[in-house]
Design an enzyme around this catalytic site. Structure first.
Site, PDB file in Angstrom:
ATOM      1  N   LYS A 263       1.415  -6.258 -15.325  1.00  9.03           N
ATOM      2  CA  LYS A 263       0.448  -7.302 -15.435  1.00  9.03           C
ATOM      3  C   LYS A 263      -0.299  -7.645 -16.679  1.00  9.03           C
ATOM      4  CE  LYS A 263      -0.428  -6.797 -10.321  1.00  9.03           C
ATOM      5  NZ  LYS A 263      -0.174  -7.947  -9.835  1.00  9.03           N
ATOM      6  N   ARG A 338       6.335  -4.671  -1.076  1.00 10.97           N
ATOM      7  CA  ARG A 338       7.394  -4.968   0.168  1.00 10.97           C
ATOM      8  C   ARG A 338       8.351  -3.844  -0.007  1.00 10.97           C
ATOM      9  NH1 ARG A 338       8.901 -10.675  -2.334  1.00 10.97           N
ATOM     10  NH2 ARG A 338       6.777 -10.409  -2.905  1.00 10.97           N
TER      11      ARG A 338
END
Ligand code: BES
Ligand code: ZN
Ligand code: MN
Length: 486
Positions: A263, A338
């Site tokens: 990020k 996920r």
């Protein structure tokens, strides 16, 4: 923060600030300060929710008029907000009382008692683990002044409010803890301690056990980290025959750097110690179940690791195999939530849950859609969606449903594995929900994407700056009222 919460017929001697609720319509109470509506309005106090008027007195406790809005709109959410405004207006007072002698019915007394205690205790929360100087905002005691025939109902509500608020504040402490201080290992230790105090069975799975279980999603995300992963299983067994068997799976990313899909160093990245907020909400909620008399059997799966870039990190194009044997092609290392959730859902499905609900700070897209005021909710059964919506509304932790649009399912098809871990550019919250649903094994499935409401930049009603622990009260309410969906 251990606050004494009492219900009494009058304000105790030590109380240094007394709150007096004032509705925006009808009469104004004049027992403690003799000011009529016109005088209050002339001072700019309109008695809307969130408004307060502080009236210091030379010869006694400060009186704080608390706006509660119109009588028609006076429900638990307004009361909780008003109580929070009172707590903030009285921020330098450690010993508070609030005059609730106006409540007419038993139900009102119980609901008001709970909402007031929640509002005050959550609003006065501060994360102080790294601050040594004395806390000028310390709250020592809160007394609810009840009419004589409503004391018991109000005490019941107040006690439930204190249980809920303490759980929220505990979950906030966990979320606000910096990632280097709160590793997955330490989190597991704390969960063991909290579980022991609240009647939960706690089982911690270390890296060796996770490898044996074949939890390749969790271990794949952990691959770049110097800290080992942990899966924490919490079990609540109600007395008597359980009314249902609910499984909750929480995202416990202790820190989300994005893995090798690193990020940028922006404000969102700087908030990524909060990426375990879903798991903390489950842990917090589960600590209340015994004391709130929950009759549902509840199992929590907290999937804990950080997501770091390094020479050992999972690479793009790698294929991970989850506990059930399903394979996932990793096309973005920052879609890690996920991956860890897949293993937790496999574990839950294997145990024959009546419903699986996932709670995760999963997609920035959910925050883009709803901002910080509500969570995205997705479900594959209307009855389950309705129960989640109702719990959100009862606790004022609002959720809004997004559809699981089947047409988008093919976006997560992979040429080399059963699935890939990211869909297209758009509808990211929905494609993430479709991904998770694959691991529900046909069991009723609900999902809360709490990315938007996980934190607040400023004190906002009962949300104190930092982690909100959104979902803690919602999940407790949901578990308590759970009915097996058709
Ligand atoms: N933890 C983030 C989501 C997030 C973003 C939570 C901002 C709280 C605030 C999640 O792991 C993530 O990185 N999601 C990606 C998914 C994408 C790569 C498919 C996102 O939302 O960009
Ligand atoms: Zn994440
Ligand atoms: Mn991520």
């Amino acid at each position: 923060m251990d606050v004494t919460v009492d219900v009494a017929r009058a304000a105790p001697d030590g109380a240094s600030a007394i709150g007096v609720p004032v509705a925006a319509d009808g009469g104004v109470p004049r027992e403690r300060v003799d000011l009529d509506r016109a005088t209050l309005e002339a001072s700019g106090f309109g008695a809307t929710v969130g408004e307060t008027l502080v009236l210091p007195r030379a010869d006694g406790p400060t009186i704080i008029e608390i706006g509660v809005g119109t009588r028609a709109e006076l429900g638990p959410a307004a009361i909780r907000d008003a109580a929070a405004a009172f707590a903030r207006a009285a921020v330098r007072h450690a010993d508070l009382a609030i005059d609730l002698t106006g409540v007419a019915s038993e139900v009102e007394a119980r609901v008001a008692g709970q909402a007031v205690v929640e509002g005050v205790l959550m609003a006065r929360y501060r994360y102080r683990a790294f601050i040594d100087r004395p806390n000028e905002e310390h709250l020592a005691r809160l007394t609810l002044i009840a009419p004589s025939n409503r004391g018991r109902a109000m005490a019941t509500g107040a006690q439930r409010g204190a249980i809920a608020a303490r759980a929220v504040n505990t979950a906030r402490d966990l979320c606000n803890a910096p990632a280097t201080h709160l590793t997955a290992r330490r989190y597991a230790d704390l969960a063991e301690r909290l579980g022991a105090e609240s009647g939960l069975e706690v089982e911690v799975f270390d890296e060796k056990q996770l490898a044996k279980l074949g939890c390749g999603g969790l271990l794949g995300v952990n691959a770049g980290s110097a800290e080992p992963a942990r899966m924490i299983k919490l079990t609540y067994t109600p007395p008597g025959r359980p009314r249902g068997n609910l499984h909750l799976v929480g995202k416990g990313i202790m820190y989300d750097a994005g893995g090798i899909s690193l990020k940028p160093s922006d404000a969102m990245h700087a908030a990524m110690k909060l990426d375990m907020s879903g798991s903390a909400a489950i842990l917090g909620a589960m600590t209340t179940l015994r004391d709130l008399g929950c009759r549902t059997a509840v199992t929590g799966w907290l999937m804990c690791t950080d997501n770091m870039p390094s020479g050992t990190a999972t690479r793009l194009g790698d294929v991970l195999t989850t506990h059930s044997g399903r394979t996932i092609e990793v096309i973005n290392a920052d879609a890690e939530g996920r991956l860890v959730m897949a293993d937790g859902m496999d574990m839950a499905a294997e145990e024959g849950a009546d419903a699986i609900v996932t709670v995760a700070t999963l997609t920035g897209a959910a925050m883009r859609t709803f901002g910080s005021a509500m969570a995205a909710m997705l479900a594959n059964r209307p009855a389950l969606a309705e129960q989640l919506r109702a719990a959100g509304s009862a606790t004022d932790e609002q959720v809004w449903e997004l559809p699981l649009i089947r047409r988008y399912r093919r976006q997560i098809d992979s040429a080399i594995a059963d699935l890939k871990n990211m869909g297209g550019e758009n509808a990211g919250t929905i494609t993430a929900g479709l991904f998770l649903e694959e691991f529900a094994g046909g069991i009723p499935f609900g999902h809360l994407d709490i990315c938007g409401p996980m934190m607040t930049d400023t004190d906002d009603s009962w949300r104190s700056i930092g982690a909100t622990a959104f979902g803690t009260r919602l999940l407790a309410d949901f578990a308590i009222n759970f009915r097996r969906p058709a």
